[in-house]
Design an enzyme around this catalytic site. Sequence first.
Site, PDB file in Angstrom:
ATOM      1  N   GLY A  17      40.418  46.835  11.237  1.00 13.66           N
ATOM      2  CA  GLY A  17      41.266  47.605  12.413  1.00 13.66           C
ATOM      3  C   GLY A  17      42.086  46.172  12.899  1.00 13.66           C
ATOM      4  O   GLY A  17      42.083  45.126  12.380  1.00 13.66           O
ATOM      5  N   ALA A  19      41.396  43.966  15.116  1.00 15.74           N
ATOM      6  CA  ALA A  19      40.719  42.711  15.209  1.00 15.74           C
ATOM      7  C   ALA A  19      40.542  42.084  13.867  1.00 15.74           C
ATOM      8  O   ALA A  19      40.761  40.805  13.691  1.00 15.74           O
ATOM      9  CB  ALA A  19      39.401  42.885  15.975  1.00 15.74           C
ATOM     10  N   LYS A  39      34.688  50.024   4.469  1.00 20.38           N
ATOM     11  CA  LYS A  39      34.114  51.261   3.762  1.00 20.38           C
ATOM     12  C   LYS A  39      34.891  52.330   3.305  1.00 20.38           C
ATOM     13  O   LYS A  39      34.491  53.235   2.961  1.00 20.38           O
ATOM     14  CB  LYS A  39      32.672  51.637   4.484  1.00 20.38           C
ATOM     15  CG  LYS A  39      32.954  52.216   5.940  1.00 20.38           C
ATOM     16  CD  LYS A  39      31.713  52.481   6.732  1.00 20.38           C
ATOM     17  CE  LYS A  39      32.206  53.059   8.028  1.00 20.38           C
ATOM     18  NZ  LYS A  39      30.938  53.290   8.825  1.00 20.38           N
ATOM     19  N   GLU A 120      48.241  54.395  32.947  1.00 19.29           N
ATOM     20  CA  GLU A 120      46.912  55.010  32.936  1.00 19.29           C
ATOM     21  C   GLU A 120      45.981  54.531  33.901  1.00 19.29           C
ATOM     22  O   GLU A 120      46.271  53.839  35.070  1.00 19.29           O
ATOM     23  CB  GLU A 120      46.145  54.474  31.438  1.00 19.29           C
ATOM     24  CG  GLU A 120      46.905  55.004  30.166  1.00 19.29           C
ATOM     25  CD  GLU A 120      46.127  54.618  28.856  1.00 19.29           C
ATOM     26  OE1 GLU A 120      45.176  55.528  28.548  1.00 19.29           O
ATOM     27  OE2 GLU A 120      46.490  53.531  28.349  1.00 19.29           O
ATOM     28  N   HIS A 248      35.174  58.954  26.915  1.00 12.80           N
ATOM     29  CA  HIS A 248      36.650  59.570  27.554  1.00 12.80           C
ATOM     30  C   HIS A 248      36.458  61.049  28.177  1.00 12.80           C
ATOM     31  O   HIS A 248      35.868  61.661  27.626  1.00 12.80           O
ATOM     32  CB  HIS A 248      37.576  59.384  26.400  1.00 12.80           C
ATOM     33  CG  HIS A 248      38.921  59.456  26.696  1.00 12.80           C
ATOM     34  ND1 HIS A 248      39.505  60.385  27.155  1.00 12.80           N
ATOM     35  CD2 HIS A 248      39.698  58.319  26.527  1.00 12.80           C
ATOM     36  CE1 HIS A 248      40.819  60.092  27.459  1.00 12.80           C
ATOM     37  NE2 HIS A 248      41.118  58.836  26.995  1.00 12.80           N
ATOM     38  N   ARG A 294      37.655  56.163  34.448  1.00 11.57           N
ATOM     39  CA  ARG A 294      37.207  57.223  33.448  1.00 11.57           C
ATOM     40  C   ARG A 294      36.081  57.488  33.787  1.00 11.57           C
ATOM     41  O   ARG A 294      35.477  58.983  33.574  1.00 11.57           O
ATOM     42  CB  ARG A 294      37.128  56.409  32.041  1.00 11.57           C
ATOM     43  CG  ARG A 294      38.251  56.546  31.258  1.00 11.57           C
ATOM     44  CD  ARG A 294      38.305  56.096  29.991  1.00 11.57           C
ATOM     45  NE  ARG A 294      39.551  55.915  29.616  1.00 11.57           N
ATOM     46  CZ  ARG A 294      39.950  55.084  28.526  1.00 11.57           C
ATOM     47  NH1 ARG A 294      39.329  54.652  27.737  1.00 11.57           N
ATOM     48  NH2 ARG A 294      41.421  55.083  28.470  1.00 11.57           N
ATOM     49  N   HIS A 355      33.513  57.348  23.544  1.00 10.98           N
ATOM     50  CA  HIS A 355      34.713  56.808  23.324  1.00 10.98           C
ATOM     51  C   HIS A 355      34.782  55.367  23.012  1.00 10.98           C
ATOM     52  O   HIS A 355      35.380  54.876  21.911  1.00 10.98           O
ATOM     53  CB  HIS A 355      35.816  56.898  24.608  1.00 10.98           C
ATOM     54  CG  HIS A 355      36.999  56.606  24.442  1.00 10.98           C
ATOM     55  ND1 HIS A 355      37.850  57.389  23.214  1.00 10.98           N
ATOM     56  CD2 HIS A 355      37.933  55.729  25.017  1.00 10.98           C
ATOM     57  CE1 HIS A 355      39.097  56.444  23.561  1.00 10.98           C
ATOM     58  NE2 HIS A 355      38.934  55.793  24.492  1.00 10.98           N
ATOM     59  N   ARG A 390      35.373  49.820  30.702  1.00 13.28           N
ATOM     60  CA  ARG A 390      36.725  49.205  30.164  1.00 13.28           C
ATOM     61  C   ARG A 390      37.798  49.842  30.972  1.00 13.28           C
ATOM     62  O   ARG A 390      37.840  51.020  30.912  1.00 13.28           O
ATOM     63  CB  ARG A 390      36.751  49.353  28.534  1.00 13.28           C
ATOM     64  CG  ARG A 390      37.974  48.760  27.936  1.00 13.28           C
ATOM     65  CD  ARG A 390      37.963  49.227  26.470  1.00 13.28           C
ATOM     66  NE  ARG A 390      37.977  50.416  26.300  1.00 13.28           N
ATOM     67  CZ  ARG A 390      39.222  51.156  25.986  1.00 13.28           C
ATOM     68  NH1 ARG A 390      40.248  50.612  26.041  1.00 13.28           N
ATOM     69  NH2 ARG A 390      38.989  52.486  25.919  1.00 13.28           N
TER      70      ARG A 390
END
Length: 528
Positions: A17, A19, A39, A120, A248, A294, A355, A390
Amino acid sequence: MMTGKKLETDLLVIGSGIAGCSAALEAAKNGLKVIVITKNANPEESNTYHAQGGIVFLGQNDAPELLKEDIIETGGGINNPEAVEILAEHGKKLVNSILIKELKIPFARSSPEELDFAQEAGHSRRRILHVKDTTGKTIEERFIDALRKYSNVKFITNHTAVDLLTIPHHSKNPIAFYREPQCIGAYVLDNLSGKVKMIFSPYTILATGGCGGVYLYTSNPRSAIGDGYAMAYRAGARIINMEYIQFHPTSLFHRDADGFLISETIRGEGARLKTKDGKTFMDKYSSKKDLAPRDEVTRAIYEEIINTNSNYVYLDLASYATINIKKRFPYIYSTCLQYGIDITREPIPVVPAAHYCCGGVLVDKWGRTSIKGLYAAGEVSCTGVHGANRLASTSLLEGLVWGTRTAEHITSNYSSEKPYKESEIHEWYYPKNEESIDPALINHDWQSIRSTMWNYAGIIRTEKRLERARADLSYLLHRIEKFYKEAQMDPKIVGLKHAIQVALLITNAAISNPVSRGAHYIKNSPKK
Ligand code: SIN
């Protein structure tokens, strides 16, 4: 590089991904030989690929100071100030230099000169860069394309990391016990042949993403089952804050949709949550209404679902949008339409879903874990940026910033010195009479893990529920370990072993922390 059962590299990155890719890119530019394993059959498949919302930048009338305040307020005040500072001060520069200039990500614009900023929950400014509603997919594809141009980067797909190779643990040499523990690579299962290889590397970066897949409902791809947390735990690395699992509030409620995310940016464009009989309800729960943090929105939905004896609530964009829905949210529009819901005309049935894991393998400002040679970046790590909860759209940024920083640290301190001889390290041990695995047992164990986590260690926790989860999961751990020792190596059994360990890490962390804060909510918890 060696061939066959053993490979050797300067840097091993586990996970592909944002990172893992940003670490690989930085290391590749500095001339290191890099192996990236995943994987999945396709290196693009990752949590990043599925991220819809966007990546935090700085908007108009904005400043790092304001972003820091929003991160810390959402995080319940237990964020690591040093990490928040790094993200807020360095994030924008890296987005500019890597994503905009180097990878040429076509972020949406409000005019040819101006970037468009989405809103957001928890953000005091519109400051989120986006590529409509497929931001993660675009970033991921461009990263993989860029990495493929480096001859010193090798992708190895369809390979599941089984365990980190550590000394003294995997050494046959009794003298090794006097040395500082060190990670020297990983045992990796070739999914297709069923054989385990050893990849030796003086530096390993865990970038395996999160663990939403241990819950019954999740917005993550089903492959996100926490491999990195489990391997780091078995290697003895410090892991913290695992109780802070962010749910989420809005994933599509549909039998076949398997947690399809309905981005928070939809509420940023005015959409409102409603009960099944059409009443808005967020005013009752927060002065920020539908754009409350959230955890608050998630618990409000949970309450309303129970109070109205329903399985879902509605998210109504059609009645409130002032934008062109099809143009702004083409992916969400077309996916919902596949399930018979036209979001330009009708409300979307939604439920919360696991999430993001705010905790993880503890790292410092350079991504170093507590084990020499082992780094972590992205969701699997805990930099402390997120504290107890987060702030939306900070995860891609954290992956980019710490992915780059880990590789910067590794390249500037690089040493290929080997504290071991390869012949001293145990090869993978296969049981004498390997049993072929019974898929019915695997499926049932998975169902047990997921429903235990959802019901007893989910959105609203109680001491009793968590104790029940611990008892049931501990019993299951026992059985899965026995099963694992006797079974033929297979990615399914490796995944199950990782997942049960992660489920217990979350549950044990939740039991040890009686204080409700952010994403960890215990009914009747004492005051903070
Ligand atoms: C979303 O689009 O709602 C998800 C963004 C995030 O989790 O950061």
